[in-house]
Every structure is written in structure tokens, then in C-alpha cells.
Scaffold this active site. Structure first.
Site, PDB file in Angstrom:
ATOM      1  N   HIS A   3       9.478 -31.657  -0.051  1.00 32.60           N
ATOM      2  CA  HIS A   3       8.400 -31.445   0.916  1.00 32.60           C
ATOM      3  C   HIS A   3       8.118 -32.707   1.747  1.00 32.60           C
ATOM      4  O   HIS A   3       7.900 -32.642   2.953  1.00 32.60           O
ATOM      5  CB  HIS A   3       7.142 -31.001   0.146  1.00 32.60           C
ATOM      6  CG  HIS A   3       5.903 -30.976   0.970  1.00 32.60           C
ATOM      7  ND1 HIS A   3       4.900 -31.919   0.839  1.00 32.60           N
ATOM      8  CD2 HIS A   3       5.488 -30.135   1.949  1.00 32.60           C
ATOM      9  CE1 HIS A   3       3.922 -31.655   1.693  1.00 32.60           C
ATOM     10  NE2 HIS A   3       4.253 -30.576   2.386  1.00 32.60           N
ATOM     11  N   GLU A  56      10.657 -32.999   4.339  1.00 32.80           N
ATOM     12  CA  GLU A  56      10.373 -32.039   5.421  1.00 32.80           C
ATOM     13  C   GLU A  56       9.415 -32.664   6.461  1.00 32.80           C
ATOM     14  O   GLU A  56       9.641 -32.571   7.666  1.00 32.80           O
ATOM     15  CB  GLU A  56       9.773 -30.760   4.822  1.00 32.80           C
ATOM     16  CG  GLU A  56       9.327 -29.724   5.835  1.00 32.80           C
ATOM     17  CD  GLU A  56       7.911 -29.250   5.571  1.00 32.80           C
ATOM     18  OE1 GLU A  56       7.052 -29.478   6.446  1.00 32.80           O
ATOM     19  OE2 GLU A  56       7.657 -28.657   4.493  1.00 32.80           O
ATOM     20  N   HIS A  57       8.381 -33.365   5.975  1.00 30.02           N
ATOM     21  CA  HIS A  57       7.475 -34.049   6.901  1.00 30.02           C
ATOM     22  C   HIS A  57       8.209 -35.167   7.665  1.00 30.02           C
ATOM     23  O   HIS A  57       8.012 -35.342   8.861  1.00 30.02           O
ATOM     24  CB  HIS A  57       6.312 -34.688   6.133  1.00 30.02           C
ATOM     25  CG  HIS A  57       5.202 -33.738   5.801  1.00 30.02           C
ATOM     26  ND1 HIS A  57       3.895 -33.997   6.111  1.00 30.02           N
ATOM     27  CD2 HIS A  57       5.213 -32.527   5.191  1.00 30.02           C
ATOM     28  CE1 HIS A  57       3.128 -32.997   5.694  1.00 30.02           C
ATOM     29  NE2 HIS A  57       3.913 -32.088   5.130  1.00 30.02           N
ATOM     30  N   GLU A  70      -2.816 -33.779   2.007  1.00 27.33           N
ATOM     31  CA  GLU A  70      -2.481 -32.355   1.995  1.00 27.33           C
ATOM     32  C   GLU A  70      -2.670 -31.786   0.587  1.00 27.33           C
ATOM     33  O   GLU A  70      -3.233 -30.715   0.396  1.00 27.33           O
ATOM     34  CB  GLU A  70      -1.034 -32.143   2.472  1.00 27.33           C
ATOM     35  CG  GLU A  70      -0.641 -30.668   2.534  1.00 27.33           C
ATOM     36  CD  GLU A  70       0.801 -30.444   3.000  1.00 27.33           C
ATOM     37  OE1 GLU A  70       1.478 -31.424   3.366  1.00 27.33           O
ATOM     38  OE2 GLU A  70       1.248 -29.280   2.979  1.00 27.33           O
TER      39      GLU A  70
END
Lengths: 437, 449
Positions: free
Chosen positions: B68, B71-72, B148
Site C-alpha cells: 500500500h 502504491e502511494h 490514513e
């Protein structure tokens, strides 16, 4: 790498945006009901969107929550079908009916297959004209609303939103949750629900659009059958909501590793000639993109939040400019200062020609992308009608965006963005922040 | 006239209409990139998606959250498209872009006017191998994902319990580790961790291209050959063999008390079979079982638990998603009525399930569900980007295009007996995790001075 860069530059020279190529037909049924239609026979179904202006704001004062509960019960049994028989009939037709109440309207969204259109409309008509409000269905729906009210009491987003509403609008219906309170919902009777039904859905406050596998003539017949028996008039709308929220900070103590922050000031009417300018100002400030100023300053440069955005919310009886983010308790104060600074910066300096050019390309290019599928198109067509915009709005909207200048932005930003009037509602345990007097 | 509505309509006489069969083309490049093109010419719009067959369950131990996090970081720039320019360029074209990470896949997408497809493909191909990461980017973006996690998990007791439940469900498989990562591991992720993961998994032979909208498949193929074609594959990419679960020997129960719980809640998750290539029958039966048991006011659980003076629940629901590379979950959730304890609710629920396993399935309800599943296929055709999601997620979860296209018919072939057999197999408390979310002490939400 060089070839890629050259290729990119060559491709970037596209500037003309795609046109939203949808053909909207105005339809008036033999019985006089107006609707907008987009015919699209690629798939054998139709999406129908109906909205009744009024919504949860027409609750009688002592019956807060009645429109919400009534809307939840519309298809819980109708005519000679109890709730279960109605649901079984709907499911056997594979039709989808959705009823929803908001501050300003009640929406009815339906999708049905072409081959079952008549049966689906018969069934929907039954719900819209003869809902039963059976005692067991009422108790079931009431239990679900009460359950939601209870869990919302510990939901930081709801705590923040409800308190801001109360401070901004006081005793006006906008000042309290349309779901009602545990006390008001517990007290609602079957007669209250029936009265609310009779007052909320009528032919004088209706907006209709259809998209899909149906022609204008068939739609006219369908609308008369479906809506012709509705009452002619509905309950009067509430008064305009006076704005009572002042600038400052309110802290609500809530145990959490982060603070939820809502910030708000007065917005702008949808009918204001400067609305498009205000819309562009808000997109540059708080649009949901990495390049928006708040996202750049608070997330991209400093990592203080996962997301931050702001929204112009023109409602029927008041206008709001609202933003929100969440940040760690130790960084919330810094993020709030950044928001205020960005607000002041744009109010004082406006934006550059380059920024304006970029946002125009984005807004004009992204507009046609919204017309994605039958149900979505039907929703947009009703939105346009409810905003009192003309039939050619879809074709003329981009020209209105293009016409906005940096001078317009500077002039409107100075009036619209009022850092001293922003109120920050903070739910959490933020370090170094307390409620302002 | 309306009475005919409650009489069962004639079922099963509703053959597929070729007119709305989806217009799908596939091809594979020499470097191993698989592609799916879905044509929808109603509007001049295209969705361009690149899916990697890599998700959080492919992460090395101790590096949870790296899929993840990467991905950012994929938005931080390359030599050709430097920092921030990727999304800015999509915006300049009036488009929208985003990305997502799941247990089994990571995906990137843009939605733009269809004549901008080649630019999107150029940029997406460029960042498959060309990512440049600075130390500054690494630290700021790590703060963003910690925020997040705080927003999406740490501040929500129901999410925290769900995370604990999965950890209890999967003793041995990486599905037990949250996609976003454990906080203490996220805090230690480095630039080298991200780059190593990137260099291994971001390769044409580990990717699926999905293009949906107003496009010509031949033109898409020519573009893909020009932009994705020259990229070298990762040699000897290891097969996705993950550890399997040991037999469950003891019932697993979790109780979580939190001051922020608004009302108590019950969850039960059973380990369940997933859709497998060429073998989707059990998953199809479980899909229908979930709809029979929950998800509507006429479902078995709603009728037994939410209706009448003796109702135990305010809400019930049942979830099953068969799309996964490895064993998945079949979940039941319920909120008790205010005067009902979680123990009472659980006992009543278990009794309803036991009765259902003996009494079997109402034939009319079964046929209604099948008819809705067919209609759902038609309603789903309305969204090209939705179809792109369907193909992309399936092709990165161990299925083929043929499996996706067979799925509606596999669902229609399920019999009530198949559903009961699947139900008896899956609804076993000894293969389950039961979670109780309860209220802790009252908390003050008064405005502080």
C-alpha cells in the site's frame, strides 16, 4: 527516456475537451407531468429518477424525523401487499426501488427491465399512492432509526456536523438532524406518518428524469399511470434559515488518536451570477485532487492528513461553504493554521492566470466524464432541473466556466473567503487547542 | 391485476440476449502483459487500468503495509514525468486518476476522454520501471499513510475488531495481516523496502491491462505494444504459493470493549472456499447462500430475527466475496435490539442457522434470487468502469477471462441442494471467529472550555 518525454509533449497538446453527447428530450405527459428523457437502448432497462422538493425540512416542529421514517416505510407494504409480499413481488421482477430523504427533498430511484416495465411501474405506483404503514413495519423501521441515532452519538463526524448545524441554524430545521431525536422518533404515530406522506409527495413539487430503453410516448403514459393520482399540492416550505455561526474554534473532547475537523462559513446561492466563479475558487482551494491548495499544503508537503477537501453546498434555505479533514491530535492545530492561511492568501491575492487555465481544462474536460451510465445520467438531469437551469445547460456549462477571469476570481474570493468567519469544529483531543469564547 | 405479482412468475425462461453480451477482446504481449479490452461506445470516455498481481498478501514478513505504501509512492515521479506531474497531467486532460491496494492486487487507473488514452498508457508504462524516490518523499508519505491508518482503522472500534478477527481467522496466511499494515511495522518501512518490492513485482509479466470504453481493440493493442511492449519482464517471478491454514481445533472468540462504541455489535466469520479457475461451483453456491440468509428484508435471518414482538436484532447482514486467490470469509453481522444481550442474539442466530440447515430452502425465494442475479448482469453492463473492475480483480485473483464469462451461468446452474451442501460445510462454529463489540464506560462528548 528522451523519446518518452518527446512523446509526452506531443500528446499534451490536446486541449479540446470531449463533449457530453447526450440528447435530452423534454417530455410532457398527456396528464401534464414534465420530465427530461435520454433514450439509450443499448441495454434493456430504464433508470427513473423522481424527486419531491421539501424533504426533511418540512417536518412539523414537534414531529422531527417523521419524513425520514415515512420515507423508509414507503415500500414496506402497499395496497393489498404486506411488506414481505411487496418485497417478493419486487424481487421477482428484479426491479430496484430506492427511497431516500435529504434536508431538501425525497428521492425515488428506480431501475427496471424493459420486459417487466408495466408490472414494475404498477408495483411502484402502489408504493407511491397506497403505502400501508403497518404497525409491525413501523416498529421495525423505528427500531433501525433509533439504533442509528444511538450509534451516531459516538460518531465523531456526526457529533461535529450536528453541533455545527445547531450553532449555524438554531431552531430552523437545518439546525437539527432530520433523523430526529430518540424522544421525537419514539413519539411518532401511524397518523403522523400518513399525514407526512400526504404532505411531502405531490404533483406541484415533483422533478422527473428517465434514461434508458424507453421512448417519449411510452414515458408519458408511464408517468401518468405512476404519478397521476398523487395529490396536487404539498406542505409549504420552511422559512429561510438565518446564519448564526461566528468565526472561532469549538473543541469537543473525544477519546481518539486523531481529531476530526469540520470547518465552515457562509457559502453562495446557486442562482448567484458569480456562482461559477465561486465554484472555481473552491475547486482550486479544496477540490479532491493532489493539486488543490489545501491538499498540497496539508497532505503533500507535510503529511498532516490523509485527505482534506472543501465544498460549496447551496441548499434551498441557506448556503454553506464546508470543509473537513482528520489529523493526529499533535498536528491538528498546525493544520488548522494552514487552512486559515490559505483562506487569507486566496482572499488577498486571488489566483494566477496559469492556475486558472489549468483548472478550466480540468473542469471542462471532466464534465462529460460524469455522464456515466443510465442511473447517474437520470440523477444529474434531475439535479439540473431542481437548480432551475435550462435544457441546454449540459451544452452551455463549459462556456460559462471558460468565461471566468482572474479578475472575477480576485473580486469574488475577497467576498467569499472570510478567514475571520471560519468556524472550526474539532472532535478529538487536540494538543494546544481550546474552545474560543 | 396486481395479484399476479405475488404469484410466482414463470422462471427460467429468460435466455441470455446476445445484444447485451459484453464486447470483450483479449491479447497478451510477448513480455507477458495480459490485456482485456471492453468496448462501450455510448460516450467518448475511456477507463485505463493497470493491475499488478501483487497485494498485501505477497509482502515479506515484517514489512506489512509495503504494498500500500508503494502504491502511494508511485505518484512521486519518474525522470520523464517528475514529482506530482502524473496526476497534474491527468487533470490537465480533464481526467481523474487514483489507485488501490488489496490482499491480492494493486491497481492504478485513469478515466479520461477516449482520445487521451495513449498519453495515459505512456505515463503508466513509464512508471512501471522508472520510479524515482527521494528520502523526503518517503518520510512525508509515510506520515500520510499513518494518518490514513489512524482515520480508517485506529479511530474506529469496529475496524479494530475486524482487524483482530482476521488475525484470528488466519493463523498462517497473510490474509490475517491488514492491507494497510500494522502500525508498528509501517513506522519502520524504508525507501529500500519500497524499491525492492517495486523492482520484483512491477513488471509486465505480473500485470494485467484493462481498457474499457469508446475504443477500438486493434488500436489499443497497437498502443500497448508500443508503450508496454518494450518493457523487460522480471525473470523467474516466483509462483504465488502462500501458506495454507492448519485445521482449526478450537472455536475462536473475541470480545472488544471500547468507549467509542455507540451500540453493541455481533460478527461471525467462517473460513470459506473462494472462486478457483475452472472450479467456481462452491463459490457460486456460497454466493447464493449469502443472499438467501441475509441482505434483504425477506432473507432468512431478517425474517427470523428482525420481525415480530420477540425480535432479537435491529439489523442483520451476510457477506461473501468469492473473489480471492486463497480461502476467503463468509460473514454474518447483527446489531441486537436495545433490550437483547449479545449472548441472547447469538443463541437465537445459531438456532436459526441450525433450523435452516434442517428445513432447507424456500423454492420461490431461490428462484427470485436467481432472477435478480441475471438482472444484475444487465444493470452492471451500464458501467464500463464497473466491468473493468470485474475483469481486473478476477484476473489478478487466479481467474481467467473464461472464468469471468462463465460465472453467470455457473450461478444459474446452482441447485438448492448445492446451496445446502455448501451451507453445511461452511456454517461450522468450529471453523469460525466470533466477535463481540461492546460498550465501555460512558464517554463525555461535552464541549470543553
Amino acid at each position: 527516456m528522451k523519446t518518452i518525454r518527446a512523446g509526452l509533449l506531443a500528446l499534451i497538446t490536446f486541449t479540446a475537451s470531449a463533449q457530453a453527447e447526450i440528447a435530452i428530450q423534454p417530455v410532457t405527459s398527456p396528464g401534464g407531468i414534465n420530465a427530461w428523457l435520454v433514450e439509450e437502448s443499448a441495454f434493456p432497462f430504464t433508470a427513473l429518477e423522481i424527486r419531491f422538493r421539501g424533504g426533511m425540512s418540512i417536518d412539523p416542529v414537534e414531529q422531527r424525523g417523521v419524513i425520514n421514517l415515512m420515507t423508509a416505510l414507503i415500500d414496506d407494504g402497499a395496497g393489498d401487499l404486506d411488506a414481505e409480499s411487496f418485497a417478493n413481488a419486487r424481487d421477482a421482477l428484479a426491479a430496484k426501488f430506492n427511497f431516500d430523504a435529504s434536508d431538501d427533498n425525497i428521492s425515488v430511484s428506480a431501475r427496471f427491465l424493459t420486459e417487466d416495465r408495466d408490472e414494475a411501474i404498477d408495483l411502484l405506483r402502489l408504493a407511491l399512492t397506497e403505502p400501508r404503514f403497518d404497525a409491525d413495519a413501523i416498529e421495525r423501521a423505528r427500531g433501525q432509526v433509533l439504533s442509528r441515532i444511538q450509534s451516531d452519538q459516538k460518531d465523531p463526524d456526526t457529533i461535529a456536523g450536528d453541533l455545527l448545524d445547531r450553532m449555524a441554524f438554531g431552531t430552523h430545521p437545518y439546525g437539527s438532524s432530520g433523523m430526529g431525536t430518540a424522544q421525537s422518533v419514539a413519539a411518532l404515530t401511524r397518523a403522523d406518518l400518513q399525514a407526512a406522506f400526504g404532505s411531502a409527495m405531490s404533483r406541484d413539487n415533483i422533478y422527473v428524469a428517465a434514461t434508458g430503453d424507453i421512448n417519449a410516448e411510452d414515458l408519458g403514459i408511464l408517468l401518468d399511470k405512476l404519478l397521476g393520482d398523487l395529490p396536487a399540492t404539498s406542505a409549504p416550505a420552511p422559512e429561510r434559515a438565518d446564519w448564526a455561526l461566528e468565526g472561532g474554534i469549538t473543541v469537543v473532547d473525544f477519546p481518539s488518536p486523531l481529531s476530526i475537523v469540520y470547518f465552515e462559513q457562509q457559502g453562495m446561492k446557486r442562482s448567484d451570477p458569480d456562482f461559477f466563479t465561486a465554484y472555481i475558487i473552491n475547486e482550486i482551494m479544496g477540490g479532491g485532487r493532489f493539486s488543490a491548495r489545501l491538499m498540497t499544503e496539508v497532505r503533500e508537503k507535510r503529511g498532516l492528513t490523509y485527505g482534506i477537501g472543501s465544498y460549496l453546498v447551496p441548499q434551498n434555505h441557506a448556503e454553506i461553504l464546508l470543509g473537513m479533514f482528520a489529523s493526529g491530535n499533535d498536528t491538528t492545530a498546525e493544520a488548522i493554521d494552514l487552512v486559515k492561511a490559505e483562506w487569507a492568501k486566496m482572499a488577498d491575492n486571488g489566483i494566477s492566470e496559469e492556475e486558472l487555465a489549468m483548472i478550466k481544462t480540468y473542469l471542462t474536460g471532466s464534465f462529460p466524464l460524469q455522464f456515466d451510465g443510465n442511473a447517474q445520467i437520470a440523477r444529474i438531469l434531475v439535479d439540473i432541473q431542481m437548480d432551475d437551469l435550462p435544457l441546454d445547460y449540459v451544452q452551455t456549462r463549459n462556456a460559462k466556466i471558460e468565461a471566468v477571469t482572474t479578475d472575477d476570481i480576485a473580486r469574488v474570493a475577497k467576498q467569499l473567503l472570510q478567514p475571520e468567519n471560519l468556524h472550526f469544529m474539532v472532535v478529538g483531543q487536540p494538543e494546544g487547542l481550546s474552545t474560543t469564547p | 391485476m396486481l395479484h399476479k405479482l405475488i404469484v410466482p412468475v414463470v422462471f427460467g425462461l429468460w435466455p441470455y440476449n446476445a445484444a447485451f453480451a459484453q464486447n470483450v477482446t483479449t491479447f497478451t504481449l510477448e513480455n507477458g502483459l495480459e490485456a482485456v479490452v471492453i468496448e462501450d461506445h455510448r460516450a467518448p470516455v475511456v477507463t485505463h487500468m493497470l493491475w499488478y498481481r501483487t497485494g498485501s498478501a505477497d509482502e515479506p514478513e515484517g514489512k506489512s503495509g509495503i504494498a500500500h505504501y508503494l502504491e502511494h509512492l508511485m505518484f512521486k515521479g519518474t525522470e520523464a514525468v517528475p514529482g506530482g506531474q502524473f496526476s497534474a497531467t491527468v487533470e490537465e486532460q480533464g481526467g481523474a486518476d487514483n489507485a488501490f491496494t488489496n490482499y491480492d492486487y494493486t491497481g492504478y487507473f485513469q478515466r479520461v476522454a477516449s482520445d487521451r488514452l495513449e498519453l495515459m498508457m505512456t505515463m503508466e508504462a513509464d512508471r512501471m520501471r522508472g520510479l524515482i524516490l527521494s528520502e523526503d518523499n518517503i518520510e512525508t508519505e509515510r506520515d500520510v499513510i499513518i494518518e490514513e491508518r489512524a482515520q480508517r482503522v485506529d479511530s474506529l472500534p469496529s475496524e479494530l475488531l475486524s482487524e483482530q478477527s482476521r488475525a484470528a481467522q488466519y493463523l498462517n496466511h497473510r490474509y490475517g495481516v491488514p492491507i494497510i499494515g500494522w502500525k508498528h511495522e509501517i513506522e519502520t518501512l524504508t525507501r529500500d523496502d519500497a524499491l525492492e518490492f517495486y523492482r520484483t513485482f512491477y513488471a509486465p509479466n505480473n500485470a494485467v491491462l484493462v481498457v474499457a470504453g469508446d475504443v477500438d481493440p486493434d488500436a489499443v493493442k497497437a498502443m500497448a505494444e508500443a508503450h508496454y511492449g518494450p518493457i523487460a519482464p522480471t525473470p523467474d517471478l516466483a509462483p504465488r504459493q502462500r501458506p495454507s491454514e492448519p485445521p482449526q481445533m478450537a472455536e475462536r472468540r473475541l470480545i472488544m470493549a471500547d468507549a467509542r462504541v455507540g451500540e453493541p455489535n455481533f460478527t461471525r466469520t467462517y473460513l470459506a472456499a473462494e472462486r478457483n479457475g475452472g472450479a467456481q461451483d462452491t463459490a457460486a453456491a456460497l454466493t447464493i447462500l449469502a443472499k438467501i440468509l441475509g441482505g434483504s428484508d425477506t432473507s432468512v435471518l431478517a425474517r427470523a430475527l428482525q420481525v415480530g414482538d420477540d425480535a432479537k436484532a435491529v439489523w442483520t447482514n451476510v457477506y461473501y466475496e468469492g473473489l480471492a486467490l486463497d480461502a476467503t470469509e463468509f460473514s454474518i453481522v447483527a446489531t441486537p435490539r436495545p433490550d437483547v444481550s449479545l449472548a441472547e442474539l447469538e443463541a437465537a442466530l445459531d438456532e436459526v442457522i441450525a433450523t435452516f440447515l434442517v428445513d432447507g430452502i424456500d423454492q420461490n425465494a431461490f428462484e427470485r434470487i436467481k432472477r435478480q442475479l441475471r438482472a444484475d448482469e444487465i444493470y452492471a453492463s451500464d458501467s464500463a468502469s464497473g466491468l473493468a473492475d470485474k475483469y481486473g480483480s478476477a484476473l489478478t485473483s487466479g481467474l481467467t477471462v473464461a472464468d469471468v464469462q462463465a460465472w453467470p451461468e455457473v450461478l444459474q446452474a446452482v441447485t438448492p441442494e448445492d446451496v445446502l451442501i455448501a451451507a453445511r460445510e461452511v456454517l461450522d462454529r468450529n471453523q469460525a471467529v466470533t466477535g463481540w463489540l461492546i460498550q465501555d464506560d460512558e464517554i463525555e462528548t461535552e464541549v470543553s472550555p
